[in-house]
Design an enzyme around this catalytic site. Sequence first.
Site, PDB file in Angstrom:
ATOM      1  N   TYR A   1       2.815   9.932  -0.066  1.00 22.18           N
ATOM      2  CA  TYR A   1       3.802   9.377   0.884  1.00 22.18           C
ATOM      3  C   TYR A   1       5.237   9.574   0.393  1.00 22.18           C
ATOM      4  O   TYR A   1       6.182   9.418   1.159  1.00 22.18           O
ATOM      5  CB  TYR A   1       3.602   7.873   1.099  1.00 22.18           C
ATOM      6  CG  TYR A   1       2.285   7.450   1.700  1.00 22.18           C
ATOM      7  CD1 TYR A   1       1.397   8.370   2.246  1.00 22.18           C
ATOM      8  CD2 TYR A   1       1.929   6.105   1.741  1.00 22.18           C
ATOM      9  CE1 TYR A   1       0.191   7.972   2.780  1.00 22.18           C
ATOM     10  CE2 TYR A   1       0.728   5.690   2.281  1.00 22.18           C
ATOM     11  CZ  TYR A   1      -0.145   6.629   2.790  1.00 22.18           C
ATOM     12  OH  TYR A   1      -1.339   6.216   3.324  1.00 22.18           O
TER      13      TYR A   1
ATOM     14  N   LYS B   1      -2.667   5.880  -4.158  1.00 17.51           N
ATOM     15  CA  LYS B   1      -3.797   6.779  -3.850  1.00 17.51           C
ATOM     16  C   LYS B   1      -3.566   8.155  -4.451  1.00 17.51           C
ATOM     17  O   LYS B   1      -2.429   8.653  -4.453  1.00 17.51           O
ATOM     18  CB  LYS B   1      -3.975   6.920  -2.332  1.00 17.51           C
ATOM     19  CG  LYS B   1      -3.914   5.619  -1.585  1.00 17.51           C
ATOM     20  CD  LYS B   1      -4.225   5.775  -0.106  1.00 17.51           C
ATOM     21  CE  LYS B   1      -3.812   4.527   0.635  1.00 17.51           C
ATOM     22  NZ  LYS B   1      -2.371   4.532   0.997  1.00 17.51           N
TER      23      LYS B   1
ATOM     24  N   HIS C   1      -7.627   9.456  -2.113  1.00 19.96           N
ATOM     25  CA  HIS C   1      -7.063   9.352  -0.760  1.00 19.96           C
ATOM     26  C   HIS C   1      -7.990   9.952   0.303  1.00 19.96           C
ATOM     27  O   HIS C   1      -8.201   9.381   1.361  1.00 19.96           O
ATOM     28  CB  HIS C   1      -5.694  10.043  -0.733  1.00 19.96           C
ATOM     29  CG  HIS C   1      -4.781   9.562   0.341  1.00 19.96           C
ATOM     30  ND1 HIS C   1      -3.412   9.536   0.200  1.00 19.96           N
ATOM     31  CD2 HIS C   1      -5.017   9.084   1.589  1.00 19.96           C
ATOM     32  CE1 HIS C   1      -2.860   9.066   1.309  1.00 19.96           C
ATOM     33  NE2 HIS C   1      -3.809   8.799   2.175  1.00 19.96           N
TER      34      HIS C   1
ATOM     35  N   ASP D   1       0.848  -1.193   0.000  1.00 22.99           N
ATOM     36  CA  ASP D   1       0.000   0.000   0.000  1.00 22.99           C
ATOM     37  C   ASP D   1       0.888   1.249   0.000  1.00 22.99           C
ATOM     38  O   ASP D   1       1.632   1.483   0.955  1.00 22.99           O
ATOM     39  CB  ASP D   1      -0.898  -0.003   1.250  1.00 22.99           C
ATOM     40  CG  ASP D   1      -1.899   1.138   1.236  1.00 22.99           C
ATOM     41  OD1 ASP D   1      -2.993   0.959   0.680  1.00 22.99           O
ATOM     42  OD2 ASP D   1      -1.571   2.215   1.780  1.00 22.99           O
TER      43      ASP D   1
HETATM   44  P1  NDP Z   1      -0.177   0.971  11.900  1.00 21.11           P
HETATM   45  O1  NDP Z   1      -1.468   0.881  12.616  1.00 21.11           O
HETATM   46  O2  NDP Z   1       0.192  -0.040  10.878  1.00 21.11           O
HETATM   47  O3  NDP Z   1       0.954   1.068  13.005  1.00 21.11           O
HETATM   48  C1  NDP Z   1       2.280   1.284  12.631  1.00 21.11           C
HETATM   49  C2  NDP Z   1       3.053   1.565  13.913  1.00 21.11           C
HETATM   50  O4  NDP Z   1       3.017   0.415  14.755  1.00 21.11           O
HETATM   51  C3  NDP Z   1       4.474   1.893  13.660  1.00 21.11           C
HETATM   52  O5  NDP Z   1       4.853   2.856  14.643  1.00 21.11           O
HETATM   53  C4  NDP Z   1       5.200   0.569  13.910  1.00 21.11           C
HETATM   54  O6  NDP Z   1       6.497   0.830  14.403  1.00 21.11           O
HETATM   55  C5  NDP Z   1       4.337  -0.071  14.951  1.00 21.11           C
HETATM   56  N1  NDP Z   1       4.267  -1.545  14.827  1.00 21.11           N
HETATM   57  C6  NDP Z   1       4.108  -2.264  13.680  1.00 21.11           C
HETATM   58  N2  NDP Z   1       4.077  -3.586  13.953  1.00 21.11           N
HETATM   59  C7  NDP Z   1       4.212  -3.698  15.297  1.00 21.11           C
HETATM   60  C8  NDP Z   1       4.283  -4.805  16.173  1.00 21.11           C
HETATM   61  N3  NDP Z   1       4.187  -6.052  15.719  1.00 21.11           N
HETATM   62  N4  NDP Z   1       4.437  -4.568  17.504  1.00 21.11           N
HETATM   63  C9  NDP Z   1       4.531  -3.303  17.977  1.00 21.11           C
HETATM   64  N5  NDP Z   1       4.483  -2.202  17.193  1.00 21.11           N
HETATM   65  C10 NDP Z   1       4.325  -2.402  15.853  1.00 21.11           C
HETATM   66  O7  NDP Z   1      -0.087   2.461  11.305  1.00 21.11           O
HETATM   67  P2  NDP Z   1      -0.111   3.117   9.890  1.00 21.11           P
HETATM   68  O8  NDP Z   1      -0.738   4.438  10.113  1.00 21.11           O
HETATM   69  O9  NDP Z   1       1.203   3.052   9.245  1.00 21.11           O
HETATM   70  O10 NDP Z   1      -1.168   2.264   9.043  1.00 21.11           O
HETATM   71  C11 NDP Z   1      -0.799   1.207   8.168  1.00 21.11           C
HETATM   72  C12 NDP Z   1      -0.896   1.649   6.718  1.00 21.11           C
HETATM   73  O11 NDP Z   1      -2.208   2.130   6.417  1.00 21.11           O
HETATM   74  C13 NDP Z   1       0.001   2.843   6.366  1.00 21.11           C
HETATM   75  O12 NDP Z   1       1.352   2.493   6.317  1.00 21.11           O
HETATM   76  C14 NDP Z   1      -0.620   3.277   5.074  1.00 21.11           C
HETATM   77  O13 NDP Z   1      -0.202   2.422   4.029  1.00 21.11           O
HETATM   78  C15 NDP Z   1      -2.104   3.122   5.388  1.00 21.11           C
HETATM   79  N6  NDP Z   1      -2.707   4.385   5.902  1.00 21.11           N
HETATM   80  C16 NDP Z   1      -3.627   5.015   5.095  1.00 21.11           C
HETATM   81  C17 NDP Z   1      -4.223   6.186   5.495  1.00 21.11           C
HETATM   82  C18 NDP Z   1      -5.221   6.829   4.616  1.00 21.11           C
HETATM   83  O14 NDP Z   1      -5.568   7.995   4.846  1.00 21.11           O
HETATM   84  N7  NDP Z   1      -5.738   6.144   3.611  1.00 21.11           N
HETATM   85  C19 NDP Z   1      -3.902   6.824   6.800  1.00 21.11           C
HETATM   86  C20 NDP Z   1      -2.981   6.055   7.603  1.00 21.11           C
HETATM   87  C21 NDP Z   1      -2.427   4.872   7.153  1.00 21.11           C
HETATM   88  P3  NDP Z   1       7.844   0.422  13.617  1.00 21.11           P
HETATM   89  O15 NDP Z   1       7.721   0.816  12.182  1.00 21.11           O
HETATM   90  O16 NDP Z   1       8.893   1.187  14.372  1.00 21.11           O
HETATM   91  O17 NDP Z   1       7.994  -1.071  13.798  1.00 21.11           O
END
Ligand code: NDP
Length: 306
Positions: free
Chosen positions: A62, A87, A120, A57
């Site tokens: 981004y 997006k 988006h 994604d």
């Molecule tokens: P997530 O809910 O996926 O959480 C990501 C965070 O959680 C990061 O800080 C990561 O840290 C941490 N994390 C990941 N795996 C673990 C684990 N197993 N244990 C503990 N901590 C963990 O957040 P996102 O907002 O990134 O959402 C996922 C995806 O959704 C985005 O990357 C994007 O592609 C999409 N998105 C779309 C949006 C929209 O408006 N359409 C808005 C927001 C997100 P670390 O990287 O340090 O491991």
Amino acid sequence: MKTHDIPTVTLNDGTRIPQLGFGTLNVQPDRTSTPANIDRTAAIVGLALELGYRHIDTAQSYGTERGVGKAIAASGIPRNELYVTSKLSNGNHGPDDVRRSFDQTLKNLGLEQIDLFLIHWPVPTLYGGDYISTWKAMTELVKGGRLRTAGVSNFQPEHLDRIVAATGVGPAVNQIEVHPYFNNDAARGASIRHGAAVEAHSPLGHGQGQLLDDAVLRRLAAARDKTRAQIVLRWHLQHGRIVFPKSVHRERMQENLKVFDFTLLPDEVSAIDALDRGEKGRVGPHPDTFAAIPEKEERSDEHART
Ligand code: NDP
């Protein structure tokens, strides 16, 4: 984990999407496409592909499309084994900019076709509130053959109702914020009513707040010898949602893939459902008011979390 171990969801146009993928928001320190950022994203996405992720994604805003494209090219994985979503940036609404920026997205990704392209944000306070002509242009991209499936993101019930009433074509997916502290009932319900699959963005709560420290999740995880992230992802999957957690750490990427070897019992699912805090649990911006337009398509700004 092999591709075929990840279940797929069949969308309303008959295409299939892997239910679990990899998110690329904030894998770079900022949203610019500098050579260093491209290499960083390519390395992280390359690792995700090596570990077994096959659904990526990304988004115009981004700044990660080029890094994703580089990782795909280097992976040698056949194109038909990959599912790629991007997006449309808030600055690219309107038919001409939809077409122009979609061309750029394909170039950035080094692909002739992508699987899914989403509006988006509806940005109802911009463009005179006209996201309908934007949606029409998205559906025309599908007719042109370089896009397989068109969808939307962050659409509230009213936004969905309007595009369907005006065009007669419903989106195949609505990518919206959903996690245990924010069930987003209204937008989820409207998506399902319109036949759109729900993609849960920020499935782990964006790593913010106390979600992964929650006492209920701790208890459920300890009882099953799973991590709290695995419990949350499994909860989404059992609700039929599509998820793409983001992590820049190999162990977490692996952990987030290992969610197909156990099943939560109905009372465990209900206990997580009950964590919902309603609107107070939302961590991202509200789609009715969010209207940030990047100065350039790929840049870092104060809205770097969306
Ligand atoms: P997530 O809910 O996926 O959480 C990501 C965070 O959680 C990061 O800080 C990561 O840290 C941490 N994390 C990941 N795996 C673990 C684990 N197993 N244990 C503990 N901590 C963990 O957040 P996102 O907002 O990134 O959402 C996922 C995806 O959704 C985005 O990357 C994007 O592609 C999409 N998105 C779309 C949006 C929209 O408006 N359409 C808005 C927001 C997100 P670390 O990287 O340090 O491991």
